[in-house]
Design an enzyme around this catalytic site. Sequence first.
Site, PDB file in Angstrom:
ATOM      1  N   GLU A  52      -5.295  -8.393   1.252  1.00 54.93           N
ATOM      2  CA  GLU A  52      -5.761  -8.057   2.605  1.00 54.93           C
ATOM      3  C   GLU A  52      -7.217  -7.661   2.519  1.00 54.93           C
ATOM      4  O   GLU A  52      -7.604  -6.879   1.651  1.00 54.93           O
ATOM      5  CB  GLU A  52      -5.054  -6.815   3.170  1.00 54.93           C
ATOM      6  CG  GLU A  52      -3.745  -7.044   3.830  1.00 54.93           C
ATOM      7  CD  GLU A  52      -3.182  -5.747   4.428  1.00 54.93           C
ATOM      8  OE1 GLU A  52      -3.965  -4.861   4.840  1.00 54.93           O
ATOM      9  OE2 GLU A  52      -1.949  -5.623   4.463  1.00 54.93           O
TER      10      GLU A  52
ATOM     11  N   GLU B  82       0.789  -1.234   0.000  1.00 49.92           N
ATOM     12  CA  GLU B  82       0.000   0.000   0.000  1.00 49.92           C
ATOM     13  C   GLU B  82       0.825   1.290   0.000  1.00 49.92           C
ATOM     14  O   GLU B  82       0.867   2.006   0.993  1.00 49.92           O
ATOM     15  CB  GLU B  82      -0.909   0.034   1.241  1.00 49.92           C
ATOM     16  CG  GLU B  82      -1.955  -1.031   1.267  1.00 49.92           C
ATOM     17  CD  GLU B  82      -3.008  -0.787   2.359  1.00 49.92           C
ATOM     18  OE1 GLU B  82      -2.913   0.210   3.093  1.00 49.92           O
ATOM     19  OE2 GLU B  82      -3.936  -1.608   2.457  1.00 49.92           O
TER      20      GLU B  82
HETATM   21  C1  GAL Z   1      -3.826  -1.934   5.886  1.00 51.49           C
HETATM   22  C2  GAL Z   1      -2.400  -2.261   6.267  1.00 51.49           C
HETATM   23  C3  GAL Z   1      -2.289  -3.340   7.314  1.00 51.49           C
HETATM   24  C4  GAL Z   1      -3.343  -3.222   8.399  1.00 51.49           C
HETATM   25  C5  GAL Z   1      -4.716  -2.998   7.806  1.00 51.49           C
HETATM   26  C6  GAL Z   1      -5.835  -2.823   8.834  1.00 51.49           C
HETATM   27  O1  GAL Z   1      -3.900  -0.687   5.325  1.00 51.49           O
HETATM   28  O2  GAL Z   1      -1.692  -2.683   5.138  1.00 51.49           O
HETATM   29  O3  GAL Z   1      -0.989  -3.338   7.814  1.00 51.49           O
HETATM   30  O4  GAL Z   1      -2.988  -2.312   9.331  1.00 51.49           O
HETATM   31  O5  GAL Z   1      -4.706  -1.873   6.971  1.00 51.49           O
HETATM   32  O6  GAL Z   1      -6.119  -1.508   9.112  1.00 51.49           O
END
Ligand code: GAL
Length: 442
Positions: free
Chosen positions: A352, A164
Amino acid sequence: MKRKDFPKKFEWGIASSAYQTEGAWNIDEKGPSIWDTFTNAKNFTEGNGNTATDFYHSYKEDILKIKDLNLSSFRFSISWSRIFPDGIGAPNPKGVAFYHAVIATCLEHKITPWVTLYHWDLPQKLEEKGGWTNREILHWFAHYVEFCSLEYGDKVKNWMVLNEPMSYVGLGYFLGEHAPGKTGLQNFLPAAHHTVLCQAIGGKILRKNNKNACIGTTFSCSQVTPKNILRRNLNAAKRLDALLNRFFIEPALGLGYPTESLPGLKKIEKYFKPGDEELMQFDFDFIGIQYYFRIVAHYSLFPPILFAKEIPATKRNVKTNTMGMEIYHKGLYKMLKKFSKYKGVKNIYITEAGTCLEDSLKNGTINDKERIKYFKKNFKQVLKAIDKGIKVKGYFIWTLVDNFEWAEGTKPRFGIIHNDFKTQERRFKRSALWFQKFLSKD
Ligand code: GAL
């Protein structure tokens, strides 16, 4: 819903990151990262990741849990300053050995390792030289990737260069809410441009050293909906979309920065050197998209350049999680569709997606029914995408164990396994048991 509804080869995994889980922040010759500095500073009030979930010492048990849950892939990141305490120079043998051990444990249990090279924890020593704002980072990053790809490349097939970019460049070098806490366009623009260059440089090094590698990188994304159909609100949403969803992928695909939709960021060209347009490009085998929430936007005089503002979900009378993010499943399908339309995007993984909820312990169990519903609804959107011919190849749950959620500390709980941060006792939530059954092949 059944596992069988998904294609046979669909990858089911879990995602995590080094800073949020490893702990062991200053042992075995690890160097400090910008997140160690940021969270241990006096003005930071949300605790620190010095111990986090102590993955450094409990990786064997945690990987066994991944197996136990019937997941087949584990996405984790390498801490750059554990390998190179100063960011450059000689590698730290103990740090190098740690990731060999993690990878070996995965392979022993038939879990496929998916390695992210950069999940936000820049070595502090490099930040002292300007970090992502210093063009020298092209060499520092190349040196780090060269090392990792040669060291682990015979055991790791799947790589993600960055996690990201919009998040760490925006929050860390523009808004100052994340490490290293820098603000302003004078930091954002060079950090963004050097990130885009490193994204491609990392991909090229992996390709050169690992002929069979499957190489990707990941992007945060949010469906941006205008408040209403007034032209100024439609345009505001378009600008936000260009910034949040297009800014880091389009240059890699050879489309350049989307500055026609965001004229205020044209100044990024000031940081260009001859040949950069070419250097920004890389033919990724896949892209990872990470979807948590959508944004509703309207026109606003502030901030200038963007002339757009978000209406917080908490003010919109919609369902939110404990971080105030709107729970909006349809956005996942919209994002899959949007990213699949780029000619250069071959395969997409959801690298994710998950949510944080009030996970209260009752009679010894955490009955997080809402999280189960959340995943089921997300999976419906994924099935819809697959049905429409979009090449979604896998889903990585965020995350295994409740961990250190950056500037929010340990309050938001995203895990399917509960963690007691005092004792490091892990406890399967109802959602973990649901996954175990859902993924079971019998
Ligand atoms: C994403 C990030 C993760 C985690 C997730 C939950 O943006 O890549 O490390 O924190 O959000 O908020």
